[in-house]
Design a protein around this motif. Structure first.
Motif, PDB file in Angstrom:
ATOM      1  N   THR A 139       0.819  -1.214   0.000  1.00 41.13           N
ATOM      2  CA  THR A 139       0.000   0.000   0.000  1.00 41.13           C
ATOM      3  C   THR A 139       0.854   1.267   0.000  1.00 41.13           C
ATOM      4  O   THR A 139       0.394   2.323   0.417  1.00 41.13           O
ATOM      5  N   PRO A 141       2.547   4.694  -1.284  1.00 39.68           N
ATOM      6  CA  PRO A 141       1.906   5.754  -2.065  1.00 39.68           C
ATOM      7  C   PRO A 141       2.473   5.872  -3.476  1.00 39.68           C
ATOM      8  O   PRO A 141       3.296   6.738  -3.767  1.00 39.68           O
ATOM      9  N   SER A 142       2.026   4.990  -4.347  1.00 40.64           N
ATOM     10  CA  SER A 142       2.495   5.016  -5.734  1.00 40.64           C
ATOM     11  C   SER A 142       1.544   4.205  -6.595  1.00 40.64           C
ATOM     12  O   SER A 142       0.945   3.232  -6.128  1.00 40.64           O
ATOM     13  N   ASP A 143       1.410   4.605  -7.851  1.00 32.24           N
ATOM     14  CA  ASP A 143       0.644   3.826  -8.819  1.00 32.24           C
ATOM     15  C   ASP A 143       1.510   2.802  -9.536  1.00 32.24           C
ATOM     16  O   ASP A 143       1.019   2.077 -10.400  1.00 32.24           O
ATOM     17  N   ASN A 144       2.789   2.747  -9.180  1.00 31.43           N
ATOM     18  CA  ASN A 144       3.727   1.838  -9.838  1.00 31.43           C
ATOM     19  C   ASN A 144       3.620   0.449  -9.197  1.00 31.43           C
ATOM     20  O   ASN A 144       4.372   0.110  -8.280  1.00 31.43           O
ATOM     21  N   ALA A 145       2.689  -0.340  -9.696  1.00 28.93           N
ATOM     22  CA  ALA A 145       2.460  -1.665  -9.122  1.00 28.93           C
ATOM     23  C   ALA A 145       3.670  -2.575  -9.313  1.00 28.93           C
ATOM     24  O   ALA A 145       3.955  -3.422  -8.458  1.00 28.93           O
ATOM     25  N   ASP A 146       4.387  -2.409 -10.428  1.00 30.41           N
ATOM     26  CA  ASP A 146       5.563  -3.248 -10.671  1.00 30.41           C
ATOM     27  C   ASP A 146       6.639  -3.011  -9.608  1.00 30.41           C
ATOM     28  O   ASP A 146       7.284  -3.951  -9.149  1.00 30.41           O
ATOM     29  N   LYS A 148       6.183  -1.890  -6.509  1.00 28.45           N
ATOM     30  CA  LYS A 148       5.720  -2.438  -5.231  1.00 28.45           C
ATOM     31  C   LYS A 148       5.839  -3.952  -5.217  1.00 28.45           C
ATOM     32  O   LYS A 148       6.238  -4.549  -4.206  1.00 28.45           O
ATOM     33  N   TRP A 206      13.138   1.445  -5.635  1.00 29.79           N
ATOM     34  CA  TRP A 206      12.102   2.468  -5.442  1.00 29.79           C
ATOM     35  C   TRP A 206      12.534   3.817  -6.013  1.00 29.79           C
ATOM     36  O   TRP A 206      11.703   4.585  -6.505  1.00 29.79           O
TER      37      TRP A 206
END
Length: 305
Positions: A139, A141-146, A148, A206
Motif C-alpha cells: 500500500t 503511495p504510488s501507482d507503480n504496481a511493478d 511495489k 524504489w
C-alpha cells in the motif's frame, strides 16, 4: 564519527521512529463486526514494545542513505520501506530471543518480549509484524504496481528460507559444530547480511536506480552485510552487557561458531577492515551524495554495541 554523519544517523533514527507508530496501525479490525480493539490491545502493546524500543536503525538508515546517494532523499514511500524492514528485523529479534532459539532475557537493555509479556504473545508478535510489513509495502503511495511487487518479492526472499530464516536454521544447527570460514560466511550472509543487503536494493528499486547502480550498491551491501556480523562477534567478546543492551558472551555460552573463534581476534578485525575496503570500492562511481553510505560502512565496523 564526524558531526555530519552523527547528525545524519540521528535524523534517520528519529525519522523512522516517528513513522513507526502510524505504520504499526491501530488495534481495530475490518474483519470483526464488533469493536475488536480491546481484545487486540495486548498484542498491539507487545508489538509496539518490540518495535519502538530503540536500536541502531541501521537498516532504515541504509534505505535513506541509498535514496540520498541516488538523489531521491525526499521520495514518498521511503518511510514505509524503512518501517517495513525494521518490522521484519524486530520480528526476527523477538523470535531469536525465544526459549526454543537463543533463550535470551535482555534485548536493547530491556526485557525481551517473551519475558515482558509471555512466550505465546512473543510468537504472535513476530507473526503480526511480518504480515504487517508486507501490507505496508503493498500500500505504498504510488501507482507503480511493478515497483511495489518488486519490493515485496525482494523482502520476502531476503527474510525467508533463502535468506534470514535459512540463516537462523543454519545457526541453530551449528551449535557445538565446527564450521569452516566458508560455511560461517554463508550462514551470516543469510542470517544477517540478507536483510541489510535488501534494505539497499529495495531503496535502489524504489528510487529508479539503473542496473549498473543497482549492481554497485548490491556489492556494497554484500560487504557491509558480512562486516556487520563480524563486528557483532567481536563486540560480543570485547564489550559488556550494559553497553551491548543484551547478554554479553551469549554466543560463547551457547558454543556457537564465531569469526573470532575461527580466525582469532586479530584475524576477525582484519576481515572487517577488508570488507570495509570492498564496500568503499563498490561506491567509487558515486559522488558526495553517497557519503552517508561510506560513513555507515565505517560505523558498522567501529561500533561497540
Amino acid at each position: 564519527m564526524t558531526r555530519d554523519f552523527a547528525d545524519f544517523l540521528a535524523h534517520c533514527q528519529q525519522r523512522v521512529q516517528n513513522a513507526l507508530p502510524a505504520l504499526l496501525g491501530n488495534t481495530g479490525s475490518e474483519y470483526a463486526e464488533a469493536e475488536a480493539g480491546p481484545a487486540l490491545q495486548r498484542l498491539s502493546d507487545a508489538s509496539s514494545y518490540s518495535v519502538l524500543n530503540g536500536g541502531k536503525r541501521v537498516r532504515a538508515s541504509l534505505v535513506y542513505a541509498t535514496a540520498q546517494a541516488l538523489g531521491q532523499a525526499d521520495k514518498a514511500g521511503l518511510d514505509g520501506i524503512a518501517g517495513a524492514i525494521e518490522m521484519i528485523h524486530a520480528y526476527s529479534l523477538v523470535h531469536d530471543d525465544l526459549p526454543a532459539m537463543d533463550d535470551d532475557d535482555l534485548r536493547r537493555g530491556k526485557a525481551t518480549c517473551h519475558i515482558a509479556y509471555d512466550e505465546a504473545t512473543a510468537i504472535l508478535v513476530g507473526d503480526a509484524l511480518q504480515a504487517r510489513a508486507f501490507e505496508i509495502l503493498a500500500t505504498l503511495p504510488s501507482d507503480n504496481a511493478d515497483a511495489k511487487l518488486a519490493l515485496i518479492q525482494q523482502l520476502s526472499a531476503a527474510a525467508g528460507p533463502r535468506g534470514m530464516v535459512g540463516g537462523q536454521a543454519i545457526d541453530l544447527a551449528g551449535v557445538n559444530q565446527q564450521l569452516d570460514l566458508r560455511a560461517l560466511q554463508t550462514m551470516h550472509q543469510l542470517k544477517t547480511g540478507a536483510l541489510i543487503r535488501v534494505a539497499i536494493s529495495m531503496a535502489a528499486i524504489w528510487c529508479g536506480a539503473d542496473h549498473r547502480q543497482r549492481d554497485q550498491l548490491d556489492n556494497y551491501g554484500k560487504a557491509i552485510g558480512l562486516s556487520f556480523q563480524v563486528q557483532d562477534d567481536i563486540i560480543d567478546i570485547e564489550s559488556n552487557t550494559e553497553t551491548l543492551g543484551k547478554t554479553q558472551g551469549a554466543d560463547q555460552a551457547l558454543n556457537k561458531p564465531t569469526f573470532p573463534a575461527l580466525l582469532g581476534m586479530a584475524g576477525a578485525k582484519q576481515l572487517a577492515a577488508e570488507l570495509h575496503a570492498k564496500a568503499l570500492e563498490a561506491l567509487s562511481a558515486f559522488d558526495h551524495r553517497a557519503s552517508p553510505l561510506r560513513d555507515l560502512s565505517h560505523y558498522i565496523i567501529d561500533r561497540q554495541h
